[in-house]
Design an enzyme around this catalytic site. Structure first.
Site, PDB file in Angstrom:
ATOM      1  N   SER A   1       3.635  -1.015   3.272  1.00 46.23           N
ATOM      2  CA  SER A   1       3.566  -3.083   3.926  1.00 46.23           C
ATOM      3  C   SER A   1       4.361  -3.579   3.388  1.00 46.23           C
ATOM      4  O   SER A   1       3.512  -3.551   1.886  1.00 46.23           O
ATOM      5  CB  SER A   1       1.960  -3.133   4.662  1.00 46.23           C
ATOM      6  OG  SER A   1       1.152  -2.143   5.792  1.00 46.23           O
TER       7      SER A   1
ATOM      8  N   SER B   1       0.383   6.915   2.620  1.00 41.63           N
ATOM      9  CA  SER B   1       0.894   7.185   3.542  1.00 41.63           C
ATOM     10  C   SER B   1       2.275   8.158   3.209  1.00 41.63           C
ATOM     11  O   SER B   1       3.172   7.296   2.024  1.00 41.63           O
ATOM     12  CB  SER B   1       1.074   7.483   4.714  1.00 41.63           C
ATOM     13  OG  SER B   1      -0.124   6.873   5.327  1.00 41.63           O
TER      14      SER B   1
ATOM     15  N   GLN C   1       0.686  -0.978  -0.292  1.00 37.46           N
ATOM     16  CA  GLN C   1      -0.102  -0.130  -0.187  1.00 37.46           C
ATOM     17  C   GLN C   1       0.611   1.272   0.039  1.00 37.46           C
ATOM     18  O   GLN C   1       1.729   1.452   0.670  1.00 37.46           O
ATOM     19  CB  GLN C   1      -0.682  -0.122   1.488  1.00 37.46           C
ATOM     20  CG  GLN C   1      -2.071   1.045   1.222  1.00 37.46           C
ATOM     21  CD  GLN C   1      -2.853   1.145   2.516  1.00 37.46           C
ATOM     22  OE1 GLN C   1      -2.164   2.412   3.394  1.00 37.46           O
ATOM     23  NE2 GLN C   1      -3.714   0.511   2.211  1.00 37.46           N
TER      24      GLN C   1
ATOM     25  N   GLU D   1     -10.503  -1.097   4.263  1.00 39.77           N
ATOM     26  CA  GLU D   1      -9.887  -1.226   5.801  1.00 39.77           C
ATOM     27  C   GLU D   1      -9.783  -1.412   6.954  1.00 39.77           C
ATOM     28  O   GLU D   1      -9.575  -2.132   8.187  1.00 39.77           O
ATOM     29  CB  GLU D   1      -8.759  -0.160   5.572  1.00 39.77           C
ATOM     30  CG  GLU D   1      -7.274  -0.203   6.269  1.00 39.77           C
ATOM     31  CD  GLU D   1      -5.694   0.515   5.697  1.00 39.77           C
ATOM     32  OE1 GLU D   1      -5.002   0.277   6.373  1.00 39.77           O
ATOM     33  OE2 GLU D   1      -5.893   1.530   5.020  1.00 39.77           O
TER      34      GLU D   1
END
Length: 384
Positions: free
Chosen positions: A163, A131, A128, A246
């Site tokens: 991740s 951020s 992912q 999520e």
């Protein structure tokens, strides 16, 4: 919501238990937590076993490669696999719990056919890329830029807390495609191949000593336009779908795990003499009620998602807000049960206590969840 089980659901549970009893003893030993290539192979091997047995993507729509199981069957599956000690989704969690469901909900038929089967078969891992160093809780402030060049987007920028980037094949990536638009309007959701030239991955070490996160640096990486999910500049809406999964359903299995840990804590307290501590017993009893309530809320959220086309609603923020704090309280209670042994990193629950600190930040901070609950559920005015 009907919380009782039909004869067909009980039959499903019995068949699943029988299968788990047969296959779990055949699994190889778990690899070292620090060996991510080995962990990837282990996790994908388990995913392939689920696929071959017909349990992969159990609750995914049939046209997305799943079995179209009912919400109750999905919850039974999570209960039984967790209670049996089956492997978690591990390195495959972004593909199975975030990117895959988003593509199933928002992707074209060609995108669904390309990306969903390899996730379900245990052939490809996703990470992912949301951020950034200056865009965490305020995700819409992201600066990673993408501009169109023929059939590609050219992407430059950086991501953080990515991740499983070290072992991923694909990245669900948010980029800014219109720098002049309001910050929520100029974002696009891309599927980026992690072997593309210009990608640098730098692992990050967490407080618990693990390195499942990484910084990712992007230097004019070319991403095919065919990898765009949703329309250009409509990525914030698609992102809300991802975050709904999520927050709303991705933590379901973890609630079962926490309930199991709570039972183990009670046994340990009886064994080491701490069970006579009345305040501790009261604390464990309150946590038992807390996680029972969270399990009922989980059932409600999953059932609601089924009624609304498979995408969880804002109730996921209610769950995520309370679960994050309950998990921290659970492992604080574990430290109380362990006493001085809570400083021994080799004891059960100690590393889990350290990792639990991240849950009020991951998937949207508690402050963000409070805002969502206040504004979108309670209808309160936005703060100034």
């Amino acid at each position: 919501m009907d919380l009782s089980y039909t004869p067909e659901e009980e039959e499903f549970r019995a068949r699943l238990r029988e299968w788990l009893d047969k296959v779990l003893p055949t699994l190889p030993p778990k690899p070292s937590p620090a060996d991510w290539p080995a962990r990837r192979a282990y996790d994908l091997g388990w995913q392939r076993m689920l696929y071959d047995a017909g349990y992969a993507g159990l609750h995914w729509p049939v046209d997305a490669g799943g079995r179209g199981a009912t919400p109750t069957q999905h919850l039974i599956f999570l209960e039984e696999t967790e209670n049996a000690g089956a492997p978690y989704v591990g390195a495959n969690f972004v593909g199975l719990l975030h990117a895959g469901p988003t593509i199933a909900a928002e992707g074209t038929p060609e995108q669904r056919a390309r990306w969903l089967p390899p996730v379900l078969r245990g052939e490809e891992v996703w990470c992912q890329g949301f951020s950034e160093p200056d865009a965490g809780s305020d995700l819409a402030s992201l600066r990673t830029r993408a501009w169109r060049d023929g059939d590609d987007y050219v992407v430059s920028g950086s991501k953080i807390w990515t991740s499983h980037a070290e072992v991923a094949d694909w990245c669900e990536l948010l980029v800014r495609t219109d720098p002049d638009a309001p910050k929520h309007k100029g974002i696009t959701w891309l599927a980026m191949p992690m072997d593309a030239p210009g990608i640098t991955v730098r692992p990050l070490r967490t407080l618990a000593g693990s390195n499942e996160f990484a910084e990712v640096f992007l230097d004019e990486v070319r991403v095919p336009v065919a990898g765009r999910v949703g329309a250009e500049n409509d990525g914030w809406r698609v992102t809300m779908v991802t975050l709904s999964f999520e927050r709303g359903t991705a933590f379901v299995g973890e609630v079962v795990a926490c309930r199991r840990v709570l039972r183990e804590l009670a046994r340990e307290a009886r064994r080491n003499g701490r069970w006579d501590d009345t305040p501790l017993r009261c604390r464990l009893g309150r946590l038992n009620a807390e996680f029972r309530a969270l399990w009922r809320l989980t059932q409600w959220n999953v059932s609601e998602a089924e009624q609304t086309g498979g995408v969880p609603g804002t109730g996921g923020s209610v769950f995520k807000l309370r679960y994050s704090h309950a998990r921290q309280e659970l492992y604080d209670a574990a430290a109380e049960v362990l006493g001085a042994d809570c400083l021994d990193l080799d004891r059960p629950w100690v590393l889990d206590r350290l990792s639990s600190l991240s849950y009020t930040i991951a998937a949207g901070t508690s402050q963000i969840q409070q805002n969502i609950v206040a504004e979108r559920i309670l209808g309160l005015p936005k703060g100034r």
